[in-house]
Design a protein around this motif. Structure first.
Motif, PDB file in Angstrom:
ATOM      1  N   PHE A   1       0.857  -1.195   0.000  1.00  0.00           N
ATOM      2  CA  PHE A   1       0.000   0.000   0.000  1.00  0.00           C
ATOM      3  C   PHE A   1       0.889   1.240   0.000  1.00  0.00           C
ATOM      4  CE2 PHE A   1      -2.105  -3.414   2.255  1.00  0.00           C
ATOM      5  CZ  PHE A   1      -3.379  -3.429   1.705  1.00  0.00           C
ATOM      6  N   ILE A   2       0.306   2.367  -0.386  1.00  0.00           N
ATOM      7  CA  ILE A   2       0.970   3.661  -0.233  1.00  0.00           C
ATOM      8  C   ILE A   2       0.234   4.389   0.889  1.00  0.00           C
ATOM      9  CG2 ILE A   2       1.537   5.871  -1.340  1.00  0.00           C
ATOM     10  CD1 ILE A   2       3.090   3.445  -2.474  1.00  0.00           C
ATOM     11  N   LEU A   3       1.015   4.954   1.813  1.00  0.00           N
ATOM     12  CA  LEU A   3       0.411   5.540   3.012  1.00  0.00           C
ATOM     13  C   LEU A   3      -0.710   6.518   2.672  1.00  0.00           C
ATOM     14  CD1 LEU A   3       0.318   5.869   6.070  1.00  0.00           C
ATOM     15  CD2 LEU A   3       2.182   7.533   5.884  1.00  0.00           C
ATOM     16  N   ARG A   4      -0.494   7.384   1.679  1.00  0.00           N
ATOM     17  CA  ARG A   4      -1.516   8.391   1.356  1.00  0.00           C
ATOM     18  C   ARG A   4      -2.863   7.729   0.999  1.00  0.00           C
ATOM     19  NH1 ARG A   4      -1.389  13.623  -0.135  1.00  0.00           N
ATOM     20  NH2 ARG A   4       0.814  13.753  -0.588  1.00  0.00           N
ATOM     21  N   ASP A   5      -2.802   6.554   0.377  1.00  0.00           N
ATOM     22  CA  ASP A   5      -4.033   5.856  -0.029  1.00  0.00           C
ATOM     23  C   ASP A   5      -4.796   5.284   1.167  1.00  0.00           C
ATOM     24  OD1 ASP A   5      -3.365   6.390  -2.660  1.00  0.00           O
ATOM     25  OD2 ASP A   5      -2.393   4.439  -2.948  1.00  0.00           O
ATOM     26  N   ILE A   6      -4.061   4.911   2.200  1.00  0.00           N
ATOM     27  CA  ILE A   6      -4.734   4.324   3.374  1.00  0.00           C
ATOM     28  C   ILE A   6      -4.907   5.351   4.495  1.00  0.00           C
ATOM     29  CG2 ILE A   6      -4.017   1.954   2.842  1.00  0.00           C
ATOM     30  CD1 ILE A   6      -1.865   2.264   5.070  1.00  0.00           C
ATOM     31  N   PHE A   7      -4.465   6.590   4.211  1.00  0.00           N
ATOM     32  CA  PHE A   7      -4.639   7.685   5.183  1.00  0.00           C
ATOM     33  C   PHE A   7      -4.994   8.948   4.407  1.00  0.00           C
ATOM     34  CE2 PHE A   7      -2.924  10.726   8.453  1.00  0.00           C
ATOM     35  CZ  PHE A   7      -3.812  10.371   9.454  1.00  0.00           C
ATOM     36  N   PRO A   8      -6.130   8.914   3.684  1.00  0.00           N
ATOM     37  CA  PRO A   8      -6.469  10.050   2.819  1.00  0.00           C
ATOM     38  C   PRO A   8      -6.834  11.289   3.640  1.00  0.00           C
ATOM     39  CG  PRO A   8      -8.251   8.450   2.838  1.00  0.00           C
ATOM     40  CD  PRO A   8      -7.129   7.848   3.626  1.00  0.00           C
ATOM     41  N   TYR A   9      -6.502  12.441   3.091  1.00  0.00           N
ATOM     42  CA  TYR A   9      -6.812  13.729   3.741  1.00  0.00           C
ATOM     43  C   TYR A   9      -6.250  13.787   5.162  1.00  0.00           C
ATOM     44  CZ  TYR A   9      -9.984  13.887  -0.228  1.00  0.00           C
ATOM     45  OH  TYR A   9     -10.496  13.851  -1.494  1.00  0.00           O
ATOM     46  N   GLY A  10      -5.073  13.194   5.365  1.00  0.00           N
ATOM     47  CA  GLY A  10      -4.464  13.232   6.696  1.00  0.00           C
ATOM     48  C   GLY A  10      -4.103  14.645   7.105  1.00  0.00           C
ATOM     49  N   PHE A  11      -4.074  14.878   8.376  1.00  0.00           N
ATOM     50  CA  PHE A  11      -3.722  16.211   8.879  1.00  0.00           C
ATOM     51  C   PHE A  11      -2.245  16.469   8.651  1.00  0.00           C
ATOM     52  CE2 PHE A  11      -2.342  19.021  12.414  1.00  0.00           C
ATOM     53  CZ  PHE A  11      -3.075  20.133  12.056  1.00  0.00           C
ATOM     54  N   GLY A  12      -1.945  17.617   8.001  1.00  0.00           N
ATOM     55  CA  GLY A  12      -0.543  17.975   7.758  1.00  0.00           C
ATOM     56  C   GLY A  12      -0.350  19.453   7.986  1.00  0.00           C
ATOM     57  N   GLY A  13      -1.100  19.996   8.907  1.00  0.00           N
ATOM     58  CA  GLY A  13      -1.128  21.449   9.080  1.00  0.00           C
ATOM     59  C   GLY A  13      -2.433  21.955   8.491  1.00  0.00           C
ATOM     60  N   TYR A  14      -2.559  23.248   8.288  1.00  0.00           N
ATOM     61  CA  TYR A  14      -3.796  23.800   7.767  1.00  0.00           C
ATOM     62  C   TYR A  14      -3.975  23.489   6.280  1.00  0.00           C
ATOM     63  CZ  TYR A  14      -3.837  26.389  12.091  1.00  0.00           C
ATOM     64  OH  TYR A  14      -3.835  26.722  13.406  1.00  0.00           O
ATOM     65  N   GLY A  15      -5.170  23.340   5.851  1.00  0.00           N
ATOM     66  CA  GLY A  15      -5.461  23.153   4.427  1.00  0.00           C
ATOM     67  C   GLY A  15      -5.392  21.694   4.021  1.00  0.00           C
ATOM     68  N   LEU A  16      -5.599  21.463   2.735  1.00  0.00           N
ATOM     69  CA  LEU A  16      -5.606  20.091   2.216  1.00  0.00           C
ATOM     70  C   LEU A  16      -4.211  19.666   1.761  1.00  0.00           C
ATOM     71  CD1 LEU A  16      -8.914  20.068   0.183  1.00  0.00           C
ATOM     72  CD2 LEU A  16      -8.416  18.717   2.219  1.00  0.00           C
TER      73      LEU A  16
END
Ligand code: THU
Length: 132
Positions: free
Chosen positions: A117-132
């Motif tokens: 898996f790729i992390l972004r795919d299993i953790f969509p819209y993860g918090f990374g500071g403000y915004g998307l």
């Protein structure tokens, strides 16, 4: 370091799991971009919340050793008679790993049947500071 070798490293780390309360032993092996491997197992505590997952033990060990760039994490976890089933990182571990590489490869399963898996795919819209 192949995916198979990294899964085997996670299985070896799992042997040191301290999981007397859940009886669910987990091992993780984290590969740095320059080929080093840091491993971890879950560690439980009698009050429960003080315990830590194998993935974060591996990640924090690596970060505390000065590492910042990671390529792949292998995770293996199961109860006594369930060997070889995939074990996915919990949400808290996904957030911690996301801190260092949103595109981290996450692999699990058995050496003969590895799921990737790729992390972004299993953790969509993860918090990374403000915004998307
Ligand atoms: N656990 C991990 O170490 N990693 C995971 O990805 C899932 C859960 C641990 C936490 C606890 O010690 C046990 O497995 C049962 O939840």
């Amino acid at each position: 370091m192949t995916d198979r070798q990294l899964i085997e490293a996670a299985m070896a780390a799992r042997k040191n799991a301290y999981a007397p309360y859940s009886d669910f032993a987990v091992g993780a092996a984290l590969l740095t971009e320059d080929g080093k491997v840091y491993s971890g197992s879950n560690v439980e505590c009698v009050n429960y919340p003080s315990g830590c997952c194998a993935e974060r033990v591996a990640l924090y060990t690596a970060v505390a050793a000065g590492e910042r760039k990671f390529k792949t994490i292998a995770v293996t976890g199961w109860k006594r008679d369930e060997a070889g089933k995939p074990c996915m990182p919990c949400g808290m571990c996904r957030q911690a790993l996301y801190e260092f590489n949103t595109e981290l490869r996450v692999i699990t399963g058995s050496p003969d049947d590895i799921k990737v898996f790729i992390l972004r795919d299993i953790f969509p819209y993860g918090f990374g500071g403000y915004g998307l």
